[in-house]
Every structure is written in C-alpha cells, then in structure tokens.
Design a protein around this motif. Structure first.
Motif, PDB file in Angstrom:
ATOM      1  N   SER A 386       0.856  -1.193   0.000  1.00  0.00           N
ATOM      2  CA  SER A 386       0.000   0.000   0.000  1.00  0.00           C
ATOM      3  C   SER A 386       0.885   1.233   0.000  1.00  0.00           C
ATOM      4  O   SER A 386       1.588   1.508   0.975  1.00  0.00           O
ATOM      5  CB  SER A 386      -0.909  -0.001   1.243  1.00  0.00           C
ATOM      6  OG  SER A 386      -1.572   1.237   1.377  1.00  0.00           O
ATOM      7  N   ARG A 387       0.848   1.969  -1.106  1.00  0.00           N
ATOM      8  CA  ARG A 387       1.712   3.142  -1.203  1.00  0.00           C
ATOM      9  C   ARG A 387       1.326   4.209  -0.181  1.00  0.00           C
ATOM     10  O   ARG A 387       2.195   4.863   0.408  1.00  0.00           O
ATOM     11  CB  ARG A 387       1.670   3.718  -2.619  1.00  0.00           C
ATOM     12  CG  ARG A 387       2.170   2.743  -3.667  1.00  0.00           C
ATOM     13  CD  ARG A 387       2.592   3.434  -4.946  1.00  0.00           C
ATOM     14  NE  ARG A 387       1.484   4.087  -5.640  1.00  0.00           N
ATOM     15  CZ  ARG A 387       1.608   4.708  -6.816  1.00  0.00           C
ATOM     16  NH1 ARG A 387       2.795   4.777  -7.404  1.00  0.00           N
ATOM     17  NH2 ARG A 387       0.576   5.260  -7.400  1.00  0.00           N
ATOM     18  N   SER A 388       0.041   4.391   0.061  1.00  0.00           N
ATOM     19  CA  SER A 388      -0.391   5.408   1.022  1.00  0.00           C
ATOM     20  C   SER A 388       0.035   5.053   2.443  1.00  0.00           C
ATOM     21  O   SER A 388       0.488   5.918   3.212  1.00  0.00           O
ATOM     22  CB  SER A 388      -1.910   5.580   0.959  1.00  0.00           C
ATOM     23  OG  SER A 388      -2.575   4.362   1.237  1.00  0.00           O
ATOM     24  N   THR A 389      -0.064   3.775   2.817  1.00  0.00           N
ATOM     25  CA  THR A 389       0.362   3.341   4.148  1.00  0.00           C
ATOM     26  C   THR A 389       1.862   3.531   4.317  1.00  0.00           C
ATOM     27  O   THR A 389       2.335   3.977   5.376  1.00  0.00           O
ATOM     28  CB  THR A 389       0.003   1.861   4.373  1.00  0.00           C
ATOM     29  OG1 THR A 389      -1.402   1.679   4.210  1.00  0.00           O
ATOM     30  CG2 THR A 389       0.409   1.413   5.767  1.00  0.00           C
ATOM     31  N   THR A 390       2.625   3.203   3.292  1.00  0.00           N
ATOM     32  CA  THR A 390       4.073   3.369   3.358  1.00  0.00           C
ATOM     33  C   THR A 390       4.453   4.827   3.551  1.00  0.00           C
ATOM     34  O   THR A 390       5.336   5.144   4.364  1.00  0.00           O
ATOM     35  CB  THR A 390       4.731   2.840   2.069  1.00  0.00           C
ATOM     36  OG1 THR A 390       4.364   1.473   1.882  1.00  0.00           O
ATOM     37  CG2 THR A 390       6.244   2.947   2.155  1.00  0.00           C
ATOM     38  N   ILE A 391       3.804   5.725   2.833  1.00  0.00           N
ATOM     39  CA  ILE A 391       4.092   7.153   2.976  1.00  0.00           C
ATOM     40  C   ILE A 391       3.769   7.626   4.390  1.00  0.00           C
ATOM     41  O   ILE A 391       4.538   8.373   5.012  1.00  0.00           O
ATOM     42  CB  ILE A 391       3.303   7.978   1.938  1.00  0.00           C
ATOM     43  CG1 ILE A 391       3.780   7.656   0.525  1.00  0.00           C
ATOM     44  CG2 ILE A 391       3.443   9.465   2.211  1.00  0.00           C
ATOM     45  CD1 ILE A 391       5.224   7.992   0.260  1.00  0.00           C
ATOM     46  N   VAL A 392       2.629   7.180   4.939  1.00  0.00           N
ATOM     47  CA  VAL A 392       2.254   7.571   6.305  1.00  0.00           C
ATOM     48  C   VAL A 392       3.292   7.080   7.305  1.00  0.00           C
ATOM     49  O   VAL A 392       3.703   7.822   8.206  1.00  0.00           O
ATOM     50  CB  VAL A 392       0.852   7.012   6.653  1.00  0.00           C
ATOM     51  CG1 VAL A 392       0.559   7.200   8.145  1.00  0.00           C
ATOM     52  CG2 VAL A 392      -0.218   7.707   5.832  1.00  0.00           C
ATOM     53  N   PHE A 393       3.743   5.851   7.164  1.00  0.00           N
ATOM     54  CA  PHE A 393       4.761   5.316   8.068  1.00  0.00           C
ATOM     55  C   PHE A 393       6.065   6.105   7.963  1.00  0.00           C
ATOM     56  O   PHE A 393       6.712   6.395   8.975  1.00  0.00           O
ATOM     57  CB  PHE A 393       5.009   3.839   7.757  1.00  0.00           C
ATOM     58  CG  PHE A 393       4.074   2.898   8.460  1.00  0.00           C
ATOM     59  CD1 PHE A 393       2.705   3.144   8.495  1.00  0.00           C
ATOM     60  CD2 PHE A 393       4.539   1.756   9.082  1.00  0.00           C
ATOM     61  CE1 PHE A 393       1.834   2.283   9.136  1.00  0.00           C
ATOM     62  CE2 PHE A 393       3.684   0.890   9.746  1.00  0.00           C
ATOM     63  CZ  PHE A 393       2.321   1.149   9.769  1.00  0.00           C
ATOM     64  N   LEU A 394       6.467   6.433   6.732  1.00  0.00           N
ATOM     65  CA  LEU A 394       7.701   7.203   6.537  1.00  0.00           C
ATOM     66  C   LEU A 394       7.602   8.580   7.184  1.00  0.00           C
ATOM     67  O   LEU A 394       8.544   9.041   7.848  1.00  0.00           O
ATOM     68  CB  LEU A 394       7.993   7.361   5.040  1.00  0.00           C
ATOM     69  CG  LEU A 394       8.859   6.309   4.363  1.00  0.00           C
ATOM     70  CD1 LEU A 394       8.928   6.581   2.861  1.00  0.00           C
ATOM     71  CD2 LEU A 394      10.255   6.283   4.962  1.00  0.00           C
ATOM     72  N   VAL A 395       6.474   9.237   6.992  1.00  0.00           N
ATOM     73  CA  VAL A 395       6.285  10.577   7.556  1.00  0.00           C
ATOM     74  C   VAL A 395       6.328  10.541   9.073  1.00  0.00           C
ATOM     75  O   VAL A 395       7.044  11.318   9.719  1.00  0.00           O
ATOM     76  CB  VAL A 395       4.954  11.185   7.061  1.00  0.00           C
ATOM     77  CG1 VAL A 395       4.642  12.475   7.817  1.00  0.00           C
ATOM     78  CG2 VAL A 395       5.013  11.463   5.567  1.00  0.00           C
ATOM     79  N   LEU A 396       5.586   9.624   9.681  1.00  0.00           N
ATOM     80  CA  LEU A 396       5.520   9.556  11.141  1.00  0.00           C
ATOM     81  C   LEU A 396       6.857   9.113  11.744  1.00  0.00           C
ATOM     82  O   LEU A 396       7.281   9.640  12.779  1.00  0.00           O
ATOM     83  CB  LEU A 396       4.404   8.594  11.564  1.00  0.00           C
ATOM     84  CG  LEU A 396       2.973   9.042  11.242  1.00  0.00           C
ATOM     85  CD1 LEU A 396       1.978   7.977  11.676  1.00  0.00           C
ATOM     86  CD2 LEU A 396       2.668  10.376  11.919  1.00  0.00           C
ATOM     87  N   ALA A 397       7.527   8.158  11.104  1.00  0.00           N
ATOM     88  CA  ALA A 397       8.815   7.679  11.618  1.00  0.00           C
ATOM     89  C   ALA A 397       9.843   8.800  11.638  1.00  0.00           C
ATOM     90  O   ALA A 397      10.571   8.987  12.618  1.00  0.00           O
ATOM     91  CB  ALA A 397       9.315   6.511  10.774  1.00  0.00           C
ATOM     92  N   THR A 398       9.912   9.550  10.552  1.00  0.00           N
ATOM     93  CA  THR A 398      10.868  10.658  10.487  1.00  0.00           C
ATOM     94  C   THR A 398      10.470  11.769  11.443  1.00  0.00           C
ATOM     95  O   THR A 398      11.334  12.416  12.049  1.00  0.00           O
ATOM     96  CB  THR A 398      10.961  11.196   9.052  1.00  0.00           C
ATOM     97  OG1 THR A 398      11.133  10.110   8.144  1.00  0.00           O
ATOM     98  CG2 THR A 398      12.135  12.154   8.902  1.00  0.00           C
ATOM     99  N   ALA A 399       9.180  12.001  11.607  1.00  0.00           N
ATOM    100  CA  ALA A 399       8.715  13.042  12.527  1.00  0.00           C
ATOM    101  C   ALA A 399       9.143  12.751  13.957  1.00  0.00           C
ATOM    102  O   ALA A 399       9.538  13.657  14.702  1.00  0.00           O
ATOM    103  CB  ALA A 399       7.200  13.167  12.444  1.00  0.00           C
ATOM    104  N   PHE A 400       9.105  11.499  14.367  1.00  0.00           N
ATOM    105  CA  PHE A 400       9.516  11.142  15.725  1.00  0.00           C
ATOM    106  C   PHE A 400      10.977  11.500  15.995  1.00  0.00           C
ATOM    107  O   PHE A 400      11.342  11.848  17.118  1.00  0.00           O
ATOM    108  CB  PHE A 400       9.287   9.646  15.974  1.00  0.00           C
ATOM    109  CG  PHE A 400       7.938   9.325  16.551  1.00  0.00           C
ATOM    110  CD1 PHE A 400       7.651   9.589  17.882  1.00  0.00           C
ATOM    111  CD2 PHE A 400       6.955   8.752  15.759  1.00  0.00           C
ATOM    112  CE1 PHE A 400       6.411   9.296  18.410  1.00  0.00           C
ATOM    113  CE2 PHE A 400       5.706   8.450  16.279  1.00  0.00           C
ATOM    114  CZ  PHE A 400       5.428   8.727  17.612  1.00  0.00           C
ATOM    115  N   THR A 401      11.825  11.432  14.974  1.00  0.00           N
ATOM    116  CA  THR A 401      13.244  11.742  15.183  1.00  0.00           C
ATOM    117  C   THR A 401      13.455  13.196  15.584  1.00  0.00           C
ATOM    118  O   THR A 401      14.500  13.541  16.139  1.00  0.00           O
ATOM    119  CB  THR A 401      14.067  11.438  13.916  1.00  0.00           C
ATOM    120  OG1 THR A 401      13.643  12.296  12.847  1.00  0.00           O
ATOM    121  CG2 THR A 401      13.904   9.990  13.487  1.00  0.00           C
TER     122      THR A 401
END
Length: 492
Positions: A386-401
């Motif tokens: 799922s491209r949309s799920t992958t983008i959401v995970f990438l955004v949130l993961a980087t945001a936590f840093t």
C-alpha cells in the motif's frame, strides 16, 4: 567575553541538573521578538540554506541517472510503469543523464562527508575561541558558490563531481559546527532547548523545501537549475548574516539593556568562557560524554540514511514520478520541523515549571524519538503493498526523530557549556563518518537485492538506533561536569 565573577547573581546550588535556573533573573517581555530569538531565526535560515545544498543532489540524482528500464516490482501496475517511464523520458530530455549504478550513486551521495571527517574538530575549536560569525558566514558562502559548479563537474566526470562535493562538505561543516559557539554566549539555560531547536530546525525546513520543489524543477526546467536556485538562495542568506549576526550580546547594537542584563545574569553562574586548553583526559573518562557520543552516532546514522534514500525509495520502490517523489519526500521533513520546534518549547516548559529534572527531560525526549521512529521503520517492508500506508509510516517515523533534538543531541551543552563548540566539532566528526558510511552501505544492500536490500537497510537503522538509546538511558546525565567548570592540569 563573559561577565566577571562579581556580576554573578546565583541563587542556590546549580549542581543538580540545572534545576535552579528558574531562580535567575526574569526575562524581558519580548518573547519570540527578542534579539536572541532573532539570532536563532537567522541561524534557522542559514541551516535551511545549508541543508538545501547538502540534499539537492539527493533529489536531482533521480533525474541525473539514465534509467532505461524498470526493475520488476510486484506492487506496480502496468499503467503505473508506463506513466513512470514516460515521466523519466521527459526528465532525461531536459538535461544530460549518466549511467551510474546504485553502488556508485551511494558513493556520490556520501562523498560530501569524505573530506569533513576530521574538519569539525579544528572548526569547533577555532569557532569557540574566536566566535562563529565569520566561520559560519564563510562556510555558507563557499558551499553556496560551489553549488553553481555541480552541473559542470558532473559533465566532467564522477571524479570531478566528488571533488566538488568534498569541498562543499568541508564548508558545510563550518556552518554545522561553528554555530554552536554562539549559544554559549546567547542562550539562557531556561531557553536553551527552544533556541537551539529553532536554529537547527531550519535543516528540516530546508529538507522539506528542496524535496518539495526539487522534483518539479527537474521535470519542468531541468535538474541543473536545482543547484543554481538553491546556491543563489544561500548567497542571499550570506548577505543578511554578516551585517546582522554578532558573537556576543554586549557587541550587538540593537539589543535592549534589559535583554542584555537577563542573558548576562542567566549565564553568570556557568563558567562558559572558552579557552585554548582542553581537559582531554577528563573528557575521555566522562561517562556522560560517552553516552552522548554513542547516541549521536546511532541517531545520525538513521538521519543520514533517511536523508539520502527517501527520494530514491519513493521513486524506485513505490514508483512515483520524479516530481511526485520529490513532493512526497518533503512530507517527512516538514513533519520533523514541526516536532523539533514543539519539542524545544515543550522541553523548556517542563524545565521552567520544574515538572521534571533536566536529565529526565533529555531521556524522555530521546526515548520518544528513538522508539517511535524504530517502531515505524521496521514494518516498512511489509506494508509496501500500500503506497499510502508506506508514505504515512515514513512521515511519522521521520517526525519522531525530531524529538531527539531536545534530548541527547543538545545534552552536551548541559554537561560542558565551556567546551560546547569543541565538543560539537568532535561529535560532528562521527556524524560525517555516518554520512560517509550510511549511504554507501545502503547502496551496497540495494545493489545486491533491490527488494530485500531496502528491508535490511531499515532493520539495521532501527537496531543501531535502539543500541544508542540503551547506552544513553544508562549513562546519560545533564548537570555540568566538574571538569568543565574550571581549567585543570589534564589539558591538551
């Protein structure tokens, strides 16, 4: 220079995680309009410009490489592949393209770190003694000027391109390392997290903008203009930096007497005056410094990997066009910009209200950043259907840093304010080692296996991050160390 001992207005003992800083002089009622916050926003723009020039190659390289065929992807439809191929042909028609395989691309992307591995130490030392104004300004001008020559060097060959990027890396190090000596003189302890976060978050804003518009520039007018435009922005920032930045509040022509007095009183109880001698033996024996160093290495390995490969991952694995991959690649960094700004404000709020001790605040923010990002990086391989799920995970993961900036990444100012610039330079050496190693390892993994290579890269990033967190939680401290309070016989 710093105020003499008779100017001190210390109230109570400051040896316990700086918990007594709340008893110091009250700040003038200027809020974010103070001169010190103005300086933070100026450094915000310097870091913004510097990072656009550090990362413009990351987005441009997707258009610079001659990709004549797509690797088969199980989640890619025929229509998506046809559209992606058409976009690639459109981009390649606007400027020269090069036959660089993934491993060579990894070397090119990491090359700006090669010459900078040993530069931060002398840069930090000199900036600490002489001030950051000219160190930061000269570095920003040089990297901006060299951006104009990247298209020419790429046409001349990989070796020429690497040489230009190496010199750019050296000049960018002057900006990254030199700026921290400013906060030794300008940042009251109760505002340290927010001022540093405001300044350093410019890097995330720069990452956001270069990825947001970089792909559009490549597709509409050609990839060389990515370097011309962002190099020009850097030159404009230099014109503002030199006349408006000052190393010390006492030298600033526009600062009010109240604000100058507040900064002076806030810093009076700390022996921040830098000198030529360094307590090397004490630094080597310091467990808190080791905790910060290990955490630095691990967190920046993650940062360098994500900065280098986010556009390529979105472009090649998720098979978005160059323009769309640039826009989507920008989303994680605007999210990180927000978390860095909010994290700095929240950390100072918790400290000023005495809700937590400073060491607890540093560890909470570090744990939040590391565990949150790792929990989202690990499953990326399994949600790529799922491209949309992958983008959401990438955004949130980087945001936590972004929360790490108010944790371990600023902790060295707490434990040794006197040697802030030198320590930043020392830590920055390992940041550049990360920058040289992480993209290269990523390129090797992807070159070996275009599917499992991405999975392995994200797993390695998460494991390294968690190892750094464990060391920091066990050994981390936040009070000023005894060896940092006065010069000792264990000097270099």
């Amino acid at each position: 220079m710093y105020p003499e001992a008779d100017a001190k207005t210390t109230v109570g003992d400051s040896s316990h995680d700086n918990s007594s800083v709340g008893t110091q002089a009250k700040p003038p009622r200027k809020g974010l309009w103070s001169v010190r916050h103005g300086l933070a926003f100026m450094l915000h723009m310097c870091n913004f410009s510097m990072y656009t020039q550090q990362l413009h190659l990351n987005i441009a390289i997707t258009a610079m490489v001659n990709q004549t065929a797509l690797q088969s992807q199980p989640n890619a439809s025929v229509d998506a592949q046809d559209n992606w191929n058409a976009t690639q042909e459109e981009v390649q028609a606007r400027a020269s393209t090069y036959n660089w395989n993934p491993e060579l691309r990894g070397i090119i992307l990491s090359s700006h770190n090669y010459g900078s591995i040993f530069a931060p130490l002398p840069v930090g030392f000199v900036a600490g003694v002489f001030g950051a104004k000219y160190v930061v300004g000269a570095g920003l001008f040089l990297t901006s000027f060299l951006s104009f020559f990247i298209p020419l060097s790429a046409d001349a060959g990989v070796a020429a391109l690497i040489v230009v990027r190496v010199i750019q890396g050296l000049s960018q190090d002057m900006v990254l390392t030199g700026q921290y000596s400013i906060w030794v003189r300008w940042a009251p302890p109760l505002e340290r997290s927010q001022l540093v976060s405001i300044a350093t978050s410019g890097a995330m804003l720069g990452s956001f903008l270069v990825y947001l518009v970089g792909g559009f520039i490549c597709q509409s007018i050609g990839w060389p203009y990515v370097f011309y435009i962002f190099g020009g922005i850097g030159c404009v920032c230099c014109l503002l930096w030199f006349p408006l930045a000052y190393n010390d509040p006492k030298d600033h022509p526009f600062i009010s007497a109240d604000e100058k007095r507040y900064i002076t009183c806030s810093l009076a109880q700390q022996d921040n005056l830098p000198g030529w001698s360094l307590p090397i033996k004490s630094m080597i024996k310091s467990k808190p410094l080791w905790a910060i160093l290990i955490s630095y290495i691990c967190q920046y390995y993650t940062s360098k990997t994500i900065l280098s490969y986010t556009p390529t991952y979105i472009n090649s694995v998720l098979q978005f066009s160059v323009r769309d991959s640039g826009i989507l690649s920008s989303l994680p960094f605007i999210a990180t910009w927000i978390t860095m700004m909010l994290g700095g404000l929240l950390a100072d709020f918790l400290l000023s209200r005495k809700i937590f001790r400073l060491v607890t605040i540093r560890k909470i923010f570090t744990a939040t950043g590391v565990l949150g990002s790792s929990a989202l990086f690990i499953p990326l391989h399994w949600v790529r259907f799922s491209r949309s799920t992958t983008i959401v995970f990438l955004v949130l993961a980087t945001a936590f840093t972004g929360f790490n900036q108010s944790g371990a990444l600023v902790n060295f100012i707490d434990v040794a304010p006197r040697y802030t610039s030198f320590l930043k330079g020392f830590f920055q050496m390992f940041v550049f080692i990360d920058g040289a190693i992480a993209p290269t390892i990523g390129g090797i993994l992807i070159n070996q296996d275009s599917v499992l290579g991405w999975r392995n890269m994200f797993l390695i990033v998460s494991c390294i991050n968690i190892i750094g967190l464990i060391f920091y939680l066990i050994l981390g401290q936040a009070h000023e160390q005894d060896w940092a309070k006065e010069e000792t016989v264990t000097h270099l």
